[in-house]
Design an enzyme around this catalytic site. Structure first.
Site, PDB file in Angstrom:
ATOM      1  N   CYS A  88       3.019   4.264   4.874  1.00 28.57           N
ATOM      2  CA  CYS A  88       2.589   4.900   3.627  1.00 28.57           C
ATOM      3  C   CYS A  88       3.536   4.630   2.468  1.00 28.57           C
ATOM      4  O   CYS A  88       3.268   5.006   1.324  1.00 28.57           O
ATOM      5  CB  CYS A  88       2.424   6.405   3.830  1.00 28.57           C
ATOM      6  SG  CYS A  88       1.098   6.781   4.990  1.00 28.57           S
ATOM      7  N   HIS A 344      -5.406   9.483  -1.130  1.00 28.39           N
ATOM      8  CA  HIS A 344      -4.372   8.692  -0.457  1.00 28.39           C
ATOM      9  C   HIS A 344      -4.907   7.354   0.078  1.00 28.39           C
ATOM     10  O   HIS A 344      -5.099   7.187   1.265  1.00 28.39           O
ATOM     11  CB  HIS A 344      -3.764   9.528   0.681  1.00 28.39           C
ATOM     12  CG  HIS A 344      -2.588   8.896   1.346  1.00 28.39           C
ATOM     13  ND1 HIS A 344      -1.793   7.933   0.756  1.00 28.39           N
ATOM     14  CD2 HIS A 344      -2.054   9.091   2.590  1.00 28.39           C
ATOM     15  CE1 HIS A 344      -0.840   7.568   1.595  1.00 28.39           C
ATOM     16  NE2 HIS A 344      -0.977   8.244   2.716  1.00 28.39           N
TER      17      HIS A 344
END
Lengths: 401, 485
Positions: A88, A344
């Site tokens: 991430c 996200h």
């Protein structure tokens, strides 16, 4: 220690697509959407860009491997394009590549673009995938929420916080991000929620409920960077420059050595210390104006506030409940809605955070614009699992600050 | 030259399916089943099969002192997970017994367990090293069949070797005849069963006495001498009728454990033998018989050594640690007897690289980690560089076995997002008491008792994943909570 990156590179253009369930767009469409905004913002010709970095994490779900998808999506003129992946933190990693290229003098102008097209998996949540031939044979059957959920129990035990108090603070984090996301036209989730709704939501991985988890989105974000000198020569002033770029990666201590208690992020503490040193910040709680942390789950945001030395250890619950991180608080956090509500798209997230900081510093954040003039903005990404992860900390700010 | 049983152990899965729940589900179709609906049947967890149950029974038998240099591991089962990959070989790897032994799979009949025991006793007589015999079965049954009602999953293990041990073999006999009360062909999932009255009258009542009397004759004893008579068939009253026919006292007839667990296929005669040994006193005689294309019979005399032997959980311990299951649907799903919508997350490819597995088999099958020679740090997995940040020595680690080390629970979750055949998926970080830790899957979590940071966890050998596309299954170790009774 090395002198670091402080004020060596300026951001001159940024763009971000709308995040969300972009059913009718391919990753290439999202890339172009973000890029057009950035190149118009920079006001330069595409052929001035001398190198590019593309970040994606789950590329098998959309563009496939290599830098070629970016070069083709933007029709880049045969420049070097490198694809990066670091869980991430991928978006921040692309930014790091472009910034370092400019700082080194290898390129006068560079592009960092992150994209993820996750909503082609056929189900909600992150796509389930192999972790590697050997890892699949012995790793626990972890999902992201299941891995991060374990922080709550460990944190609660360490600081002797009643489960309900922690659950309420976590709920408050999500309520605040929904308030912020509501004001953001590019955000994935735009609804106001209250504490009861969070506390009564179905459990995903104990003790995390549905509203403790961020959205899984499609989207892209990008940055065009150059030297402050070139930026000035293009007629730009009030430059936003890079103050610190730090990355810390687990080496197996948390996962395999009996020292870490599971209640915090070893990597974040290391990366934060190095970033503050690089940026010349010694009182982060006072000096940082805005903060975007990796709120993949509410508990992550809470604990990260301590690991970034904003809250004291064990003190984040109080800060959260006091509204310290609200949009009208002393240090607004996730002013754009965060991962929770902006969404996200993994490879884009780090760049999306920097995008919001950049807009706020230029006073261009519309309804979300904070009242005081931000000086330093900190962004934080966390990839992987609490017991083995990649943490990035980026600090940007006004030139000369 | 004497030969005998030196140690014994068992494993009965924690879950006990109420037979009334089975009968209730089938009442519309076969109301007659209600007559069989008393008690519980042991029900393997979704991650248990004949191999994993065999491993747990063997660990119960061998204990933690792995000083045994075994001559062989014989596995008996009619439900081996692999038709061509030696199942006993997996068991031997899980027990880290080393490569210098004879591994052997024995199957094809409900008397495979006692036949394996017979073969092992014959080989072990006069041999240098003992042989481990493990029998395990998880019979597949059609919904509403009587086997579904009468069978139960379980395993038993015996260590046999030269010397009298705790129970000396006095006599044995096998009567082999192709009497087919049921069969299961190569490509068939389920048993095909002939009329039970015929099986009783022409099978049990005529064939078992032949082997039993020959064994007693070899032992120089008669029915009146027998203190424990084990006959594993589920049919009611047959054991008593056989005892009467052979002059065995009525109170010597041992329970076939139908009320508590059901009949564990080819393992059941051995489960009953272990159960008898747990209760037996020195000098007592045990007659164990089996039935399947004839009959095996063995007569043992319990020795003084039984008084001071190490005791594991055994059948008795397992039976007292059951957890009621009222949900027949869960049984159907665990045994793949119903087409459940497992969701898209279940579709992730579970292919296992044979190269990867072989290279790492000590880690995966035996749960070997490392112990650093420089700093003493225990770590899992073993690697070529020590994880201790103050050490970092390279190529400094010796093998260290973790299965028998207790662990403490550090952190956990109950995950309803990730795919699990029995959601929620429980997993978390466990810390081994002597050092080392692992983020690992949990199993046998009681949803009522739950989990608590700091509680004791023990390692168990289980199925990690099923590769439905290729018929493979991955084995690995999991942590199971130790509930204080």
């Amino acid at each position: 220690m090395a002198k670091g990156i402080r004020d060596k590179v300026a951001i001159i253009g940024m763009g971000c697509s709308k995040f969300g369930e972009r059913w009718n767009d391919n990753a290439e469409d999202l890339m172009l959407e973000a890029f057009i905004e950035a190149i118009q913002d920079a006001g330069v010709e595409k052929n001035l860009i001398e190198a590019a970095w593309l970040s994606t994490a789950i590329e098998e779900q959309h563009v496939g491997k290599s830098g070629i998808p970016l070069a083709m999506a933007l029709r880049l003129p045969y420049i070097p394009v490198t694809r990066v992946e670091n869980y991430c933190a991928s978006g921040s990693e692309a930014f790091r590549g472009a910034v370092y290229a400019v700082a080194s003098g290898a390129a006068d102008m560079a592009l960092a673009l992150g994209v993820e097209k996750l909503k082609d998996s056929g189900y909600g949540g992150l796509p389930q995938r192999s972790r590697g031939a050997l890892n699949d044979q012995y790793w626990a059957n972890v999902s992201a929420p299941g891995a991060f959920a374990q922080l709550a129990g460990a944190y609660q035990a360490k600081h002797a916080i009643p489960a309900h108090d922690l659950k309420r603070a976590m709920a408050q984090i999500s309520v605040k991000s929904h308030e912020n996301g509501f004001k953001n036209p590019k955000a994935h989730l735009r609804s106001i929620i209250d504490e009861d709704r969070v506390l009564n939501a179905p459990i995903v991985a104990e003790p995390l409920g549905l509203f403790d988890c961020c959205g899984v989105s499609d989207g892209a974000a990008c940055a065009i960077v150059t030297t402050p000198e070139i930026a000035h020569s293009l007629g730009k002033d009030n430059l936003v420059t890079v103050k610190a770029l730090q990355l810390s990666v687990s080496n197996g201590s948390e996962a395999h050595y009996n020292s870490w208690d599971g209640s915090y992020f070893m990597t974040t503490r290391v990366a934060a210390e190095r970033a503050y040193m690089e940026a010349g910040i010694n009182k982060p709680r006072e000096q940082i104006s805005l903060i975007e942390v990796h709120d993949c789950f509410s508990i992550t945001e809470l604990i990260t506030m301590e690991d970034l030395y904003i809250s004291t250890e064990g003190g984040a619950v109080k800060d959260v409940m006091d509204g310290f991180f609200n949009s009208d608080g002393q240090l607004p956090c996730q002013i754009d809605g965060g991962l929770k509500c902006f969404g996200h798209p993994i490879g884009a997230s780090g760049l999306r955070m920097i995008y919001e900081m950049y807009l706020q510093m230029q006073g261009r954040a519309n309804k979300r614009q904070v009242s005081s003039d931000p000086v330093f903005g900190l962004t934080h990404n966390l990839g992987g699992f609490p017991h083995q992860n990649v943490c990035s900390v980026v600090i940007i700010g006004m030139e000369g600050a | 030259m004497s030969v005998g049983i030196h140690a014994f152990g068992a494993h009965v899965p924690q879950l006990r399916l109420e037979r009334s729940a089975i009968a209730a589900a089938h009442a519309w179709w076969n109301p007659g089943l209600i007559g069989m609906a008393k008690g519980q049947r042991a029900m393997a967890n979704w991650d248990e099969d004949a191999v994993t149950m065999a491993v747990e029974a063997a660990r119960d038998c061998l204990g933690t002192d792995s000083g045994h240099a075994l001559a062989g591991v014989y596995l008996a089962s009619t439900t081996m997970p692999f038709q061509d990959r030696q199942n006993s070989g997996v068991v031997a790897e899980a027990l880290s017994l080393g490569p210098d032994l004879l591994t052997l799979d024995m199957s094809g009949s409900q008397r495979a367990g006692t036949s394996a025991l017979t073969a092992a006793l014959q080989t072990a007589r006069g041999a240098d090293s003992p042989i481990l015999i493990v029998a395990a079965d998880k019979r597949r049954a059609r919904a509403s069949s009587s086997i579904e009602m009468t069978s139960g999953d379980g395993a038993a293990a015996l260590l046999v070797g030269p010397g009298c041990g705790v129970a000396q073999l006095l006599g044995r006999h096998t009567h082999a005849v192709d009497f087919v009360d049921h069969y299961r062909g190569q490509d068939n999932e389920f048993d095909y069963v002939w009329e039970e009255r015929w099986t009783r009258d022409e099978g049990y009542m005529k064939l078992v006495p032949i082997s039993a009397e020959a064994a007693m004759n070899e032992a120089g004893v008669t029915g009146t001498d027998i203190d424990h008579f084990c006959f594993p068939a589920a049919m009611r009253r047959v054991a008593g009728m056989l005892a009467k026919k052979m002059g065995i006292a009525e109170d010597s007839v041992r329970s076939n454990l139908h009320p508590e667990m059901g009949e564990a296929g080819a393992a059941h005669a051995m489960v009953m033998l272990v159960h008898a040994l747990e209760a037996a006193n020195p000098g007592e005689l045990i007659l164990v018989t089996s039935f399947g294309q004839g009959s095996d019979a063995l007569v043992f005399e319990v020795t003084d050594a039984i008084k001071n032997m190490r005791r594991g959980r055994g059948v008795t311990g397992c039976l007292s640690a059951g957890r009621m299951e009222n949900n027949y649907m869960r049984y159907l799903a665990f045994n793949d007897l119903i087409e459940l919508d497992r969701g898209l997350r279940a579709e992730v490819d579970k292919q296992t690289g044979m190269t990867t597995l072989y290279r790492n088999k000590d880690m995966i099958l035996s749960l070997f980690g490392g112990k650093c020679r420089t700093c003493g740090t225990l770590q899992f997995p073993k690697s070529n560089i020590c994880v201790n940040p103050n050490c970092g020595a390279t190529h400094s680690q010796d093998d260290h076995r973790f299965p028998d080390t207790m662990a403490k629970l550090n952190s956990f979750t109950a995950d309803r997002l990730t795919y699990s055949p029995d959601p929620p998926a429980y997993y978390g970080m466990v810390e081994f008491i002597e050092g080392g830790r692992a983020m690992i899957d949990f199993t046998d979590v009681d949803p009522v008792l739950g989990l608590e940071v700091g509680m004791d966890m023990r390692m168990v050998f289980r199925v990690k994943d099923y590769d439905m596309m290729r018929g493979f299954r991955r084995y690995f170790w999991k942590a199971a909570p130790v509930y204080k009774v």
